[in-house]
Scaffold this motif. Structure first.
Motif, PDB file in Angstrom:
ATOM      1  N   THR A 214       1.000  -1.202  -0.142  1.00 53.80           N
ATOM      2  CA  THR A 214       0.117   0.053  -0.112  1.00 53.80           C
ATOM      3  C   THR A 214       0.725   1.099   0.045  1.00 53.80           C
ATOM      4  O   THR A 214       0.355   2.219  -0.489  1.00 53.80           O
ATOM      5  CB  THR A 214      -0.894   0.130   1.236  1.00 53.80           C
ATOM      6  OG1 THR A 214       0.001  -0.127   2.487  1.00 53.80           O
ATOM      7  CG2 THR A 214      -2.106  -0.929   1.139  1.00 53.80           C
ATOM      8  N   THR A 223      -0.288  -1.934  -6.466  1.00 52.07           N
ATOM      9  CA  THR A 223      -0.849  -1.241  -5.180  1.00 52.07           C
ATOM     10  C   THR A 223      -2.088  -2.249  -4.617  1.00 52.07           C
ATOM     11  O   THR A 223      -2.889  -2.625  -5.502  1.00 52.07           O
ATOM     12  CB  THR A 223      -1.343  -0.151  -5.429  1.00 52.07           C
ATOM     13  OG1 THR A 223      -0.635   0.765  -6.264  1.00 52.07           O
ATOM     14  CG2 THR A 223      -1.942   0.928  -4.277  1.00 52.07           C
TER      15      THR A 223
ATOM     16  N   GLU B 169      -4.950  -2.882 -10.691  1.00 49.28           N
ATOM     17  CA  GLU B 169      -5.986  -2.316  -9.474  1.00 49.28           C
ATOM     18  C   GLU B 169      -7.215  -1.999 -10.058  1.00 49.28           C
ATOM     19  O   GLU B 169      -7.815  -2.001  -8.954  1.00 49.28           O
ATOM     20  CB  GLU B 169      -5.030  -1.190  -8.883  1.00 49.28           C
ATOM     21  CG  GLU B 169      -3.776  -1.599  -7.967  1.00 49.28           C
ATOM     22  CD  GLU B 169      -2.424  -1.533  -9.099  1.00 49.28           C
ATOM     23  OE1 GLU B 169      -2.654  -1.601 -10.273  1.00 49.28           O
ATOM     24  OE2 GLU B 169      -1.351  -1.474  -8.325  1.00 49.28           O
ATOM     25  N   SER B 184       1.836   1.161 -10.567  1.00 50.24           N
ATOM     26  CA  SER B 184       3.202   1.911 -10.177  1.00 50.24           C
ATOM     27  C   SER B 184       3.905   2.037 -11.493  1.00 50.24           C
ATOM     28  O   SER B 184       5.025   2.676 -11.428  1.00 50.24           O
ATOM     29  CB  SER B 184       3.737   0.917  -9.259  1.00 50.24           C
ATOM     30  OG  SER B 184       4.058  -0.433  -9.831  1.00 50.24           O
TER      31      SER B 184
END
Lengths: 505, 407
Positions: A214, A223, B169, B184
C-alpha cells in the motif's frame, strides 16, 4: 579417528574421545563394522581413571599450594566422553533406521561427504542448507521434497535473532521459478521483497515474484486494493470478536444485499430481523474501523486498502498468480493485525475453496502446491484464538494437505499452538530455541525422536538448525547460509531491453 | 483548456457491413462533436484502427476526419494501441503522422539504459503531453520497467500521460483475464491520465496520481460490449471538469432468455412476448439465450422467423448469442467461453505440455502460445501480396521466438 566406543546402551552409546581430537555437541560420527552407522553426539562429559575425591584433591594442591604437579600419562588418565545416539545404518546403498548396537571398541571417525552419498536430491528439491556436523558444515546440500514439505506444513520455531527471516528468505528464493509450488507470504515486516535491500526483487526470475503493497509501490509492484464486494461474513471469523447478534446481523445484511452488504451496513440501510439499533451501530463501527471506510451522505468513502471501485480482480489475480507458481508477497506492515488477518483469511479461503473444487473435478494433481507463510503464527493458530472460534488457518492446518494447500508457520512460541496442530505440521526446521517449554513443545511433536536433543536445540547458534520431518530418514542437522551469500551463485539474468514502438532520438 | 479524450475507435472492426458502418459512423460523430465543442486538442489513447494495416475505407474515413480537425486547428495526439501496432513495430499511424494529421507522443531517448520519455508541448494550451504505447500481450511492460519516471514527475506544468494498458488495480471483475500492468508503472503527479484498451468507462481521482480516465470504445466491439455498454463515447475535459459524451448512433434493445428446462417453442414464445408492442425502429437488437433446453436442439428454435419478426419492426440489426445454449441430447458438448481470450486460454490450458520443448516450462509455453496466436491471427492487408504477407507474419513470429530464445 575421533574416538572409540566403549559402553552404553541403545540410544546412549558412550565413546572415549581421542586426546588430540575435538568432538562437538551435534557432531556426526561414523562407525564401520559390517555396515556403516552414522551417530550423533548429544552430550559431552568428562571421564577419568581417578576418583572424584582424588581429582578434587589434586586440583586443591594446584590451586592452594601452587605445586607443580603433573599427571603421569595424562592423556590416558583424564579424557572426554561423548554420548551418541544412532541415526541410521547404511547397508550398501540402502538406508535403514538403526536397530543394532555397534561392536564395543569400534572406532568412530568424522563423517565425510562420501558417507552421505545417499542424501539424494528429491524430484522437487527445496534447498534448506548444508549438512552440519556440530558447528562445522560439509559441502553437502540438504534438500527437502518441496512439494511434500509445503503441502504437509512447515514450522519454523526459533528465538529472535536465530535466523528465521534468513531461512525463510533462502527458502523463498529457492522456490521462485519452481513450477511445483506457489507461495503466499503475508509479510508484516515488509522484509522479503527487499524494497531497500537485497531481496526477492533481485531474483533472476523476478517475473515470478509479485509484490503487493500500500505504501509507495516501487515500479512493477501492485498497489494492494481489495474491493468490498469480495467479502462474505465468514471471512471475518477469527478476525475480531463479534457477538452472536452482530454475526446474525451480518448474515441478514448479506442475505438481503449480497455483495453490497458491507456498504449497506455502513450506510445504515434497512435489514430484516429484530436487531437492536445498538447492535447495528456497533457492527457498523467495527466494520468501519477495521476496513477504514466511512459513510458520507449515504455514500462510502474509502481511505485505504478496501475500496468500492478498485480491487475487483485482486483476489482472482492473487489466486491466479499462485496457481501460476509465483511467490506472492503481501506487505502488511502498515495494517492493523486484524486487517492483516482479514486479508489473509480472505485469500486463504479462496485458495482452499478453489483447490477443493479442483479435487472434486479430478484436476488437483496438475496444480502446484500452495503454501501460505504466516509470521507470528500463534496470532491465528494460538490456543486462545482458536478457543474463541475456528478460522481458515486452522482448517488448512487440519485438512489443507488433502488439497495441496499448506502453511509455513513461523513463531517464537510454538507452545502456544495446540498440540494436535503441531502434530499435523510434518516438517519442523528448528533453529535455536532458548526457552525450555518451547523446546519441549517441539520435541514432543517432532517427526523423529528428539528426546535426547534438548541441549542440542538450546545450543544451536545463529543459522544452525535441525530438520525433523516425515519426509527425511532422520533428524538432519543443517547450516543455513546467509541469504546474501546464498543468492550470489544465482547471477542476475541480463535483461534485454525492448523499447519497440518508442520513437527514439 | 478543453480537450477530448477518446480511445479504442477500432476503425475496421466488425465483419458485418451494418455493424462495421456503425463503428465508422461513431468515429465521424465523435470528431464532429469535438469540432462543435471547439476543443483545443484531441487525444486518442490507442487503437484508432482495428489492425496495424487498416483497410482502404477505414483509412479513407480516418484521413478525412483527421484532416477536418487539422483544418479547424485542433491537434490530435495519439499513442499506438495493441491493435494498430504490429509486433514488427510498423503502424499506419506513422503514415498519418508524416502527413501532419496527428502526433504520436511516444518519443524519447535512452540514457544509461533508461527510457527518458519526452514531452510534446501543445502550443495552444501549454499542456505537456507524453505517453506509452500498448502492445499485444502487454509487451509494453519492458519499456515501463526501464522508464525514468522521475524526470517526468519533476517537470512542472499541466501534464497529460496517454497510455493504452489495463491497470491491474482498476480492472473490472468481468475483465479479470485481461493482461494488465500495475499502477506503479505510471509516473506520478500528472493532471490527467488518458487511458485506453479497457472497454469500460471509468474515471477515478487517484491519490498521488491525478485523474485516471478510461472512456471505453467509441462503439462497442463485441456482442457483450453492446449488451453492457449499449453505446460508446468519449470524455471532454473542460477547465478541470470532465464529462462523458455518449455517442448514440442507434438505440439498443437486449433480449436475454434463460432457456433451462424450456422447449424451443416456449423460448420462441418468450421472445415474441418480449418484443410485443416494442418500437424497434433503428434499433440494434441483441438476443442472448442460455441454459439447457428441456427438449430438442438449439437449431429447433426458429430463428429465421424470430429475426423476420424483429426486422418487421424496422430494427436496424439483430444479432444472437447461443454459445451457452445446449440441449440435453448433447450434454457432452462443452459450454463455450464468453470471450475469445477466455476460449483461447482454455484451449491452451487443455493442450499445453504435450510437446516437450527444451528450457520451456508450462507457464512459458502458455505465454508463448498466446503470443503466437496473436501474430498468426493477422489478416492480409489490402494490396499486400501473398509473399509480403507471408514475409510479414514470418518476421513477427521469428521476433517473438527470438525474444523467448527458443531458436
Amino acid at each position: 579417528m575421533k574416538g572409540q566406543i566403549l559402553s552404553g546402551e541403545f540410544g546412549k552409546i558412550i565413546i572415549r574421545q581421542k586426546s588430540d581430537e575435538n568432538i562437538e555437541l551435534g557432531e556426526l560420527l561414523v562407525t564401520e563394522d559390517k555396515n556403516k552407522m552414522i551417530l550423533q553426539v548429544y552430550d559431552l562429559i568428562y571421564g577419568s581413571q581417578l576418583s572424584q575425591q582424588n581429582l578434587e584433591l589434586i586440583s586443591g594442591l594446584k590451586l592452594e599450594e601452587n605445586t607443580d604437579l603433573e599427571f603421569l600419562d595424562k592423556e590416558l588418565r583424564n579424557y572426554n566422553l561423548a554420548l551418541l545416539k544412532p541415526m541410521i545404518t547404511l547397508q550398501g546403498d540402502s538406508v535403514k533406521l538403526t536397530k543394532t548396537l555397534p561392536k564395543v571398541f569400534s572406532e568412530v571417525r568424522e563423517v565425510t561427504k562420501q558417507d552421505l552419498k545417499f542424501l539424494s536430491k528429491p524430484k522437487n528439491p527445496l534447498f534448506v542448507g548444508k549438512l552440519r556436523s556440530g558447528s562445522k558444515f560439509l559441502d553437502v546440500d540438504i534438500f527437502l521434497d518441496g512439494e511434500k514439505a509445503f503441502s504437509h506444513h512447515i514450522l519454523i520455531p526459533a528465538t529472535t535473532g536465530r535466523g528465521k527471516s534468513n531461512l525463510t528468505s533462502c527458502m523463498l528464493w529457492d522456490s521462485v521459478g519452481k513450477d511445483y509450488c506457489g507461495i503466499l507470504v503475508l509479510d508484516p515486516h515488509d522484509e522479503y521483497y527487499g524494497r531497500n535491500k537485497i531481496g526477492l526483487k533481485d531474483h533472476p526470475d523476478k517475473n515470478k515474484v509479485v509484490y503487493y503493497t500500500t505504501e509507495n509501490p516501487p515500479t512493477g509492484a501492485k498497489t494492494l486494493k481489495i474491493n468490498l464486494k469480495s467479502f462474505k461474513p465468514h471471512h471475518f471469523d477469527g478476525v475480531f470478536y463479534l457477538t452472536d447478534a452482530q454475526k446474525d446481523a451480518m448474515i441478514a445484511y448479506y442475505k438481503r444485499y449480497r455483495e453490497e452488504w458491507i456498504e449497506a451496513v455502513v450506510t445504515e440501510k434497512e435489514v430484516k430481523g429484530d436487531f437492536f439499533e445498538s447492535t447495528l451501530a456497533v457492527l457498523k463501527r467495527k466494520l468501519s474501523s477495521l476496513l477504514n471506510i466511512d459513510s458520507v451522505e449515504g455514500k462510502i468513502s474509502c481511505k485505504g486498502v478496501f475500496d468500492t471501485q478498485a480491487g475487483e480482480s485482486t483476489l482472482k489475480d492473487v489466486v491466479g498468480e499462485l496457481e501460476d507458481s509465483k511467490v506472492v508477497i503481501i506487505d502488511t506492515s502498515s495494517f492493523s493485525g486484524q486487517a492483516e488477518l482479514l486479508i489473509g483469511s480472505l485469500i486463504s479461503t479462496n485458495i482452499l475453496g478453489r483447490y477443493k473444487n479442483y479435487k472434486a473435478k479430478g484436476e488437483l494433481k496438475d496444480k502446484p502446491v500452495i503454501s501460505i507463510v504466516l509470521e507470528e503464527a500463534p496470532r491465528v493458530l494460538g490456543k486462545k484464538v482458536l478457543e474463541s472460534g475456528s478460522n481458515i488457518f486452522e482448517t488448512i492446518a487440519r485438512e489443507g494437505r488433502k488439497f495441496r494447500v499448506g502453511l509455513t508457520a513461523i513463531t517464537q512460541l510454538p507452545s502456544l499452538i495446540p498440540r494436535e496442530i503441531l502434530a499435523n505440521i510434518n516438517t519442523k526446521i528448528i533453529l535455536g530455541v532458548e526457552m525450555a517449554p518451547e523446546r519441549q513443545a517441539i520435541i514432543e511433536s517432532a517427526s523423529q525422536d528428539l528426546s535426547s536433543d534438548n541441549r542440542n536445540i538450546a545450543s544451536l547458534d545463529t543459522g544452525e538448525a535441525i530438520i525433523t520431518s516425515n519426509f527425511t530418514k532422520f533428524a538432519i542437522p543443517v547450516k543455513i547460509p546467509l541469504f546474501e551469500d546464498f543468492i550470489k551463485h544465482d547471477s542476475k539474468k541480463e535483461m534485454k531491453n525492448d523499447f519497440t514502438g518508442v520513437k527514439l532520438e | 483548456m478543453k480537450f477530448a479524450h477518446m480511445a479504442d475507435c477500432h476503425l475496421g472492426s466488425w465483419r458485418d457491413p451494418k455493424l462495421h458502418s456503425l463503428s465508422i459512423k461513431a468515429f465521424m460523430v465523435a470528431v464532429d462533436k469535438c469540432i462543435k465543442e471547439n476543443v483545443d486538442f484531441v487525444i486518442i489513447a490507442g487503437d484508432l484502427f482495428n489492425t496495424s494495416f487498416p483497410s482502404f475505407d477505414s483509412l479513407n474515413i480516418a484521413t478525412k476526419k483527421l484532416k477536418q480537425l487539422k483544418d479547424e486547428g485542433i491537434q490530435v495526439y495519439v499513442v499506438p494501441g495493441s491493435h494498430d501496432f504490429s509486433p514488427s513495430g510498423k503502424t499506419m499511424l506513422d503514415v498519418l503522422e508524416n502527413a501532419g494529421l496527428m502526433i504520436n507522443v511516444v518519443k524519447g531517448e535512452i540514457i544509461n539504459n533508461k527510457l527518458n520519455l519526452k514531452f510534446t508541448l501543445d502550443n495552444k494550451t501549454g499542456a505537456k503531453i507524453t505517453g506509452m504505447l500498448g502492445r499485444r500481450g502487454a509487451l509494453e511492460k519492458s519499456s515501463y520497467e526501464q522508464l525514468n519516471k522521475e524526470s517526468l514527475e519533476n517537470k512542472k506544468g499541466f501534464k497529460i500521460f496517454i497510455f493504452h494498458s489495463a491497470i491491474t488495480e482498476f480492472k473490472p471483475s468481468e475483465l479479470d483475464v485481461i493482461v494488465s500492468n500495475p499502477l506503479s508503472f505510471l509516473p506520478k503527479g500528472f493532471d490527467y491520465y488518458a487511458g485506453g484498451h479497457v472497454h469500460t468507462v471509468m474515471e477515478r481521482k487517484q491519490e498521488g496520481y491525478g485523474l485516471i480516465v478510461y472512456p471505453g470504445p467509441l462503439f462497442p466491439n463485441s456482442f457483450k460490449e453492446i449488451e453492457d455498454l449499449g453505446t460508446g463515447g468519449f470524455y471532454i475535459y473542460d477547465s478541470g471538469d470532465i464529462r462523458f459524451e455518449p455517442i448514440k448512433i442507434v438505440d439498443t434493445f437486449h433480449i436475454d432468455i434463460g432457456c433451462e428446462n424450456k422447449t424451443p417453442e416456449r423460448v420462441r414464445e418468450e421472445i415474441f412476448e418480449k418484443i410485443k408492442g416494442k418500437d424497434l425502429k433503428n434499433t440494434l437488437v441483441t438476443l442472448r439465450l442460455d441454459g439447457v433446453l428441456e427438449t430438442g436442439k438449439p437449431s429447433d428454435i426458429n430463428f429465421k422467423e424470430i429475426f423476420d419478426k424483429i426486422y418487421e419492426k424496422s430494427a436496424y440489426f439483430v444479432m444472437k448469442n447461443t454459445n451457452k445454449l445446449a440441449s440435453k441430447e448433447f450434454k457432452e458438448v462443452k459450454l463455450q467461453k464468453e470471450s475469445i481470450d477466455e476460449l483461447e486460454s482454455s484451449l491452451i490450458n487443455e493442450h499445453v505440455g504435450q510437446i516437450k520443448i527444451e528450457n520451456m516450462n508450462i507457464n512459458k509455453e502458455k505465454e508463448l502460445t498466446k503470443k503466437l496466436i496473436n501474430i498468426l491471427s493477422a489478416e492480409k492487408n489490402e494490396g499486400e501480396t501473398n509473399t509480403d504477407f507471408e514475409k510479414r507474419v514470418k518476421q513477427d513470429v521469428f521476433k517473438i521466438l527470438e525474444e523467448e530464445k527458443t531458436i
